[in-house]
Design a protein around this motif. Structure first.
Motif, PDB file in Angstrom:
ATOM      1  N   LEU A 632      27.246   3.502 116.619  1.00 46.47           N
ATOM      2  CA  LEU A 632      26.248   4.673 117.105  1.00 46.47           C
ATOM      3  C   LEU A 632      26.996   6.129 117.108  1.00 46.47           C
ATOM      4  O   LEU A 632      26.485   7.156 116.734  1.00 46.47           O
ATOM      5  CB  LEU A 632      25.471   4.311 118.560  1.00 46.47           C
ATOM      6  CG  LEU A 632      24.276   3.381 118.639  1.00 46.47           C
ATOM      7  CD1 LEU A 632      23.959   3.249 119.956  1.00 46.47           C
ATOM      8  CD2 LEU A 632      23.022   4.118 117.764  1.00 46.47           C
ATOM      9  N   PRO A 674      14.713   0.022 116.201  1.00 47.92           N
ATOM     10  CA  PRO A 674      14.856   0.925 117.322  1.00 47.92           C
ATOM     11  C   PRO A 674      15.241   0.284 118.517  1.00 47.92           C
ATOM     12  O   PRO A 674      16.066   0.770 119.415  1.00 47.92           O
ATOM     13  CB  PRO A 674      13.710   1.942 117.452  1.00 47.92           C
ATOM     14  CG  PRO A 674      13.078   1.726 115.952  1.00 47.92           C
ATOM     15  CD  PRO A 674      13.479   0.398 115.621  1.00 47.92           C
ATOM     16  N   LEU A 678      18.407   1.845 120.885  1.00 48.44           N
ATOM     17  CA  LEU A 678      17.830   2.567 121.950  1.00 48.44           C
ATOM     18  C   LEU A 678      18.197   2.437 123.295  1.00 48.44           C
ATOM     19  O   LEU A 678      18.910   3.048 124.056  1.00 48.44           O
ATOM     20  CB  LEU A 678      16.314   2.822 121.857  1.00 48.44           C
ATOM     21  CG  LEU A 678      15.809   3.546 120.611  1.00 48.44           C
ATOM     22  CD1 LEU A 678      14.307   3.935 120.754  1.00 48.44           C
ATOM     23  CD2 LEU A 678      16.558   5.132 120.536  1.00 48.44           C
ATOM     24  N   ALA A 681      22.051   3.194 123.324  1.00 49.51           N
ATOM     25  CA  ALA A 681      22.284   4.404 123.486  1.00 49.51           C
ATOM     26  C   ALA A 681      22.078   4.985 124.767  1.00 49.51           C
ATOM     27  O   ALA A 681      22.606   5.793 125.175  1.00 49.51           O
ATOM     28  CB  ALA A 681      21.503   5.102 122.140  1.00 49.51           C
ATOM     29  N   GLU A 682      20.979   4.534 125.308  1.00 46.62           N
ATOM     30  CA  GLU A 682      20.679   4.629 126.676  1.00 46.62           C
ATOM     31  C   GLU A 682      21.794   4.559 127.803  1.00 46.62           C
ATOM     32  O   GLU A 682      22.108   5.416 128.580  1.00 46.62           O
ATOM     33  CB  GLU A 682      19.329   4.314 127.178  1.00 46.62           C
ATOM     34  CG  GLU A 682      18.852   4.710 128.573  1.00 46.62           C
ATOM     35  CD  GLU A 682      18.338   5.914 128.814  1.00 46.62           C
ATOM     36  OE1 GLU A 682      18.239   6.449 129.962  1.00 46.62           O
ATOM     37  OE2 GLU A 682      17.986   6.537 127.679  1.00 46.62           O
ATOM     38  N   ILE A 687      22.150   8.727 123.881  1.00 50.00           N
ATOM     39  CA  ILE A 687      20.652   8.903 123.843  1.00 50.00           C
ATOM     40  C   ILE A 687      20.544  10.282 123.885  1.00 50.00           C
ATOM     41  O   ILE A 687      19.639  11.018 123.344  1.00 50.00           O
ATOM     42  CB  ILE A 687      19.955   8.254 124.830  1.00 50.00           C
ATOM     43  CG1 ILE A 687      18.536   8.258 124.329  1.00 50.00           C
ATOM     44  CG2 ILE A 687      20.238   8.754 126.009  1.00 50.00           C
ATOM     45  CD1 ILE A 687      18.150   7.765 123.167  1.00 50.00           C
ATOM     46  N   LEU A 690      21.651  12.405 120.662  1.00 45.93           N
ATOM     47  CA  LEU A 690      20.674  11.943 119.833  1.00 45.93           C
ATOM     48  C   LEU A 690      19.075  12.479 119.848  1.00 45.93           C
ATOM     49  O   LEU A 690      18.701  12.792 118.895  1.00 45.93           O
ATOM     50  CB  LEU A 690      20.338  10.355 119.624  1.00 45.93           C
ATOM     51  CG  LEU A 690      19.479   9.678 118.745  1.00 45.93           C
ATOM     52  CD1 LEU A 690      20.047   9.960 117.368  1.00 45.93           C
ATOM     53  CD2 LEU A 690      19.667   7.980 119.157  1.00 45.93           C
ATOM     54  N   SER A 691      18.874  12.639 121.156  1.00 50.09           N
ATOM     55  CA  SER A 691      17.516  13.105 121.446  1.00 50.09           C
ATOM     56  C   SER A 691      17.436  14.466 121.066  1.00 50.09           C
ATOM     57  O   SER A 691      16.472  15.110 120.554  1.00 50.09           O
ATOM     58  CB  SER A 691      17.121  12.807 122.903  1.00 50.09           C
ATOM     59  OG  SER A 691      17.016  11.339 123.043  1.00 50.09           O
ATOM     60  N   SER A 719      13.899  10.466 127.281  1.00 46.66           N
ATOM     61  CA  SER A 719      14.463   9.542 128.025  1.00 46.66           C
ATOM     62  C   SER A 719      14.993   9.790 129.662  1.00 46.66           C
ATOM     63  O   SER A 719      15.010  10.876 129.673  1.00 46.66           O
ATOM     64  CB  SER A 719      15.535   8.792 127.272  1.00 46.66           C
ATOM     65  OG  SER A 719      16.853   9.640 127.403  1.00 46.66           O
ATOM     66  N   ARG A 721      17.836   9.490 130.736  1.00 48.15           N
ATOM     67  CA  ARG A 721      19.246  10.607 130.674  1.00 48.15           C
ATOM     68  C   ARG A 721      19.015  11.636 130.348  1.00 48.15           C
ATOM     69  O   ARG A 721      19.728  12.674 130.646  1.00 48.15           O
ATOM     70  CB  ARG A 721      20.143   9.313 130.056  1.00 48.15           C
ATOM     71  CG  ARG A 721      20.996   8.602 130.626  1.00 48.15           C
ATOM     72  CD  ARG A 721      21.849   7.937 129.777  1.00 48.15           C
ATOM     73  NE  ARG A 721      22.603   6.727 130.409  1.00 48.15           N
ATOM     74  CZ  ARG A 721      23.961   6.927 130.915  1.00 48.15           C
ATOM     75  NH1 ARG A 721      24.223   8.244 131.179  1.00 48.15           N
ATOM     76  NH2 ARG A 721      24.613   5.893 131.652  1.00 48.15           N
ATOM     77  N   GLN A 722      18.002  11.574 129.285  1.00 46.62           N
ATOM     78  CA  GLN A 722      17.921  13.265 128.810  1.00 46.62           C
ATOM     79  C   GLN A 722      17.174  14.231 129.754  1.00 46.62           C
ATOM     80  O   GLN A 722      17.818  15.449 129.826  1.00 46.62           O
ATOM     81  CB  GLN A 722      17.129  12.893 127.266  1.00 46.62           C
ATOM     82  CG  GLN A 722      16.800  14.168 126.675  1.00 46.62           C
ATOM     83  CD  GLN A 722      15.720  13.905 125.346  1.00 46.62           C
ATOM     84  OE1 GLN A 722      15.204  13.136 125.151  1.00 46.62           O
ATOM     85  NE2 GLN A 722      15.916  15.068 124.653  1.00 46.62           N
TER      86      GLN A 722
END
Length: 882
Positions: A632, A674, A678, A681-682, A687, A690-691, A719, A721-722
């Motif tokens: 990733l 995905p 995903l 990535a989280e 993430i 990426l987001s 997400s 984390r985002q």
């Protein structure tokens, strides 16, 4: 011309010539003075040349001694050579005698320099006094033995004393130099001893010559040969086998060669001679005493009295200093809290300081006369007895003079106090030991506390990670039979506790959890806090370990979730995710612990509040996830991601009203779903970048479509984390500004679980987005825990019905009723309702009949790339134009 290969050859030839000449003189019956002159001259010449040559080769610090001795030999040579000539003068003491006397002084100076001892004024005075006593005693002995009849023959006391005076001075100088040289520690001490031998021989010869002169006869030949022989010894010493050690020695090579016993014996010589002289005088006490002899005897008595008085005074002063030092030592020791005592080698206490009452609670009188072993722990007594016996071996040169003793001492209150003691032998010359004892209870307690803190957790009081790892390693290495299991436990939802009530309350909750877990494990199991909200248990059991470990794990789950924790005046309900791993043959402790951690992570992924037993495929999954995370990171750098858009249509008119941006990953030519990347990535935090990339790219695309007169919106999933990432709101604002997309055209979707976890921070961030004009939607509505409550707290614009409800439309009456209820609720609240996962025509008809306004799914439109959206846009615009 003769060339000597060895520089010592000329000296050897000269010595041989001198010995041959002396032998010839003796055989020819030469006169005594002539014989003495020849022998003394040759020997003195050889000694002078030898010493002066040696002074060139010797160390700089030792050259003066050789030069003084060589100069004395030269002056002696002049004296003995001129003596036969001077004997014809009418003087009682001639110039030759004075030269000999000067040579005696020079030789004495060379001896003192060879001794290498610094002489202070008090030491010089003591040596002169002893020298006078020795000389006077020898004179008195000589008076009794030979001089008294001679004195009667001479009749003139003045001439008698003048003739003897040079010999007596020489004798006194010799007596003064003797103790200094014999007790010297200089590396050229042999040279000083040889010089002292010359002094003694010369003084003896001078005394014999003086006696012969008073008698009007020639001196005996043996007396004339003493000095020459001594000078030959002095001449040969620098060239002997010890030359390298004597001539080339440096001041740093000095080693003690005379002990305390030698010095004591030498200091007693004057007193012994005085006693002998006094006895001789008493035995021969008859007739009228001679005035000079009486004065000498009286001076000896006076000097002895003064010497005794000085010794008594010095002794008293030394005793005072010893007593003062002893008292100061005890006061110093007791001022530091130490206990000072005197005991013998059997442990019997002779004396003890008052500090014992303060430190241990005993009165000193209680302990005097008793044994120290009555107060020492029985386990420590044998070792201390052995140490004391070894210290008592005075004959053993390697026996220690002091030793350190560590033991436990019983105080008056019955407690055992750890102590450290230092025992020193030979106190004040007695067979006693000086023991200094220090109570180290505080230091021991501090060491125990440090050791406890090193291997225990400060919040829960449980063993920590270091202790657990070491204990697991020990158990696996010593396991002979049975099985061993490691259990890992994680508290589900604990992060929200710290965020909501603070870290102090979170630590209080961990303490409660530790007490519950301690009650759930067996007494022989090892429970430790691994770190954060994770705990570990080491289970040691027999062949039934599998079932026992699983039972323990299930009890741990129940202990955590059976009732809420009371924290900060509120109830907090938590669950636990537990992983179990069993030790196999050859599995290291680190791998066993890792396996339990992997199983616990698996239990957490599956929703928590469950027990998972480690299987090999779990580790493989973890490895794959790690490799996926690395891929990733590389994919982000190489722009391997793409965006597809799934249209959202108006169910009444089939018009596309918005598109939902979906990320796609092509790893080379392989499509990665995905749901496979995903999650990693989280977990890894990738993430967030990426987001951000999806947000900027999708905003740019949709803004371009809107610029073509197509009124279309953009929908994006957020997400957890985002949302909690730094500058999240600023990132959204920058993306809108850079693309030119209106904030009202952007809809950000969150799932209900995100509103439950970290609710306060999540609602705060979403409210800031709402204030920018961005629309908010709740995705997968109906599957969360508190949807209706958060609809009131957070104003949203849209709810999206989860596909699990839509899939049952027309087939499941319950799901149909729930879907109808959600659509009606959204309409009553004034919200846009979007149905997801429309795949069959009957689903679409039922949704239209229920009044649902928007929908998306494979029946309506599949996800497509940007080019497909362009075609769809043209079709949509054409239909609108018609």
């Amino acid at each position: 011309m003769i060339r000597w290969r060895d520089p010592r050859a000329p000296l050897a030839v000269a010595a041989a010539t001198g010995v041959a000449g002396l032998a010839a003189a003796l055989l020819a019956g030469a006169p005594a003075l002539a014989t003495g002159a020849v022998a003394g001259g040759i020997a003195a010449l050889l000694a002078a040349v030898s010493l002066l040559l040696a002074s060139v080769r010797t160390a700089p610090a030792h050259r003066p001694a050789a030069r003084w001795l060589g100069s004395g030999a030269v002056v002696w040579l002049l004296g003995v050579v001129l003596r036969p000539v001077a004997e014809g003068s009418s003087l009682v003491v001639n110039f030759a005698d004075l030269l000999v006397l000067v040579s005696i002084v020079l030789l004495a100076g060379g001896c003192v320099l060879a001794a290498g001892r610094p002489l202070h004024a008090r030491a010089v005075l003591r040596h002169l006094t002893d020298a006078y006593l020795c000389a006077a005693a020898l004179f008195l002995i000589s008076w009794v033995v030979a001089l008294r009849p001679l004195y009667a023959d001479v009749g003139d006391s003045s001439i008698f004393m003048i003739v003897l005076l040079p010999a007596l001075v020489s004798l006194m100088v010799t007596c003064a130099v003797g103790p200094v040289v014999v007790t010297a520690r200089s590396p050229i001490r042999p040279l000083g001893l040889a010089g002292f031998v010359v002094l003694a021989a010369a003084s003896t010869g001078e005394l014999a010559a003086a006696v012969a002169r008073l008698g009007g006869v020639d001196p005996p030949r043996w007396s004339l040969l003493l000095a020459p022989v001594a000078f030959l010894l002095l001449a040969a010493l620098p060239w002997s086998g010890r030359t390298s050690r004597v001539v080339h020695a440096s001041p740093e090579d000095s080693r003690p060669r005379a002990g305390h016993v030698t010095a004591t014996l030498i200091s007693a010589v004057p007193l012994v001679l005085v006693v002998i002289a006094a006895g001789a005088l008493v035995v021969n006490l008859h007739g009228r005493p001679v005035t000079g002899v009486a004065l000498v005897a009286a001076s000896v008595v006076v000097i002895l009295v003064i010497r005794v008085f000085v010794l008594i005074t010095a002794n008293a002063r030394m005793r005072h200093l010893v007593s003062l030092g002893d008292r100061q030592l005890r006061e110093l020791a007791e001022s530091t809290g130490d206990v000072v005592l005197l005991c013998d080698y059997e442990g019997v206490v002779h004396e003890i300081g008052s500090g014992v009452e303060v430190t241990y609670g005993y009165h000193p009188d209680e302990l005097v006369g008793g044994s120290i072993f009555d107060y020492i722990h029985p386990e420590d007594v044998p070792g201390i007895q052995l140490a004391l016996r070894q210290m008592g071996l005075d004959e053993d040169p390697v026996a220690p003079g002091a030793c350190l003793i560590a033991c436990r001492v019983r105080a008056a209150d019955g407690t055992w106090r750890p102590t450290e003691s230092v025992a020193t032998r030979h106190v004040r010359g007695e067979e006693l030991l000086l023991v200094t004892t220090r109570d180290i209870s505080d230091q021991e307690a501090l060491r125990n506390q440090v050791a406890h803190l090193t291997f225990h957790d400060g919040v829960t009081g449980l063993p920590n990670r270091s202790y657990f790892e070491e204990r697991t390693r020990e158990v696996l290495e010593g396991r002979l039979s049975g099985r061993t299991a490691v259990i890992f436990l994680d508290l589900d939802g604990f992060t929200s506790v710290n965020d909501s009530v603070g870290h102090a309350s979170g630590d209080y909750l961990l303490g409660q959890a530790a007490r519950r877990l301690r009650g759930a494990v067996r007494p022989d199991d090892t429970l430790a806090r691994w770190g954060g909200d994770e705990f570990a248990v080491l289970v040691e059991t027999g062949p039934e370990a599998a079932q026992v470990a699983v039972d323990v794990a299930e009890r741990l789950v129940r202990a955590v979730s059976q009732e809420p924790f009371r924290v900060a005046d509120r109830d907090v309900a938590l669950t636990a995710s537990v992983g179990v791993a069993f030790a196999e043959d050859g599995v290291p402790a680190g791998d066993l612990i890792r396996n339990a951690d992997v199983a616990m992570a698996r239990a957490k992924e599956l929703g928590g509040r469950r027990v998972e037993v480690f299987a090999a495929h779990m580790h493989a999954d973890v490895v794959r996830r790690l490799e996926l995370a690395a891929d990733l990171q590389r994919a982000l750098m190489e722009n391997q991601f793409a965006i597809e858009y799934q249209p959202v249509v108006d169910l009444a008119t089939s018009r596309v009203t918005a598109v939902e941006a979906l990320v796609r990953w092509w790893r080379g030519s392989v499509f990665v779903p995905p749901e496979q990347f995903l999650g990693p990535a989280e977990d890894t935090g990738l993430i967030v970048p990426l987001s951000e990339w999806i947000l900027r790219e999708a905003c740019r695309e949709v803004a371009a479509w809107r610029a073509s007169s197509w009124d279309i919106g953009l929908s994006l999933n957020l997400s957890a984390r985002q949302i909690t990432a730094p500058r999240f709101v600023e990132t959204v604002a920058e993306a809108l500004e850079e693309s030119g997309l209106p904030a009202s055209a952007l809809t950000l979707e969150v799932i209900e679980e995100m509103l439950v976890e970290d609710a306060e921070e999540t609602i705060s961030r979403l409210s800031q987005l709402r204030s920018l004009g961005v629309r908010l939607a709740i995705d997968d509505f109906g599957t969360g825990y508190a949807s209706l409550a958060f609809l009131r707290q957070l104003p949203v614009d849209m709810i999206k019905i989860d596909p699990s409800f839509v899939s049952g439309l027309g087939r499941d009456e319950t799901l149909t009723l729930l879907t109808r209820t959600i659509v009606r609720l959204g309409g009553d609240l004034g919200l846009i309702v979007v149905a997801e996962g429309i795949e069959r025509p009957e689903q679409l008809e039922l949704l239209r009949e229920m009044g649902c306004t928007r929908g998306q799914g494979y029946l309506v439109a599949r996800p497509m790339a940007a080019r497909g959206v362009d075609s769809l846009m043209r079709t949509n615009l054409t239909s609108l134009g018609s």
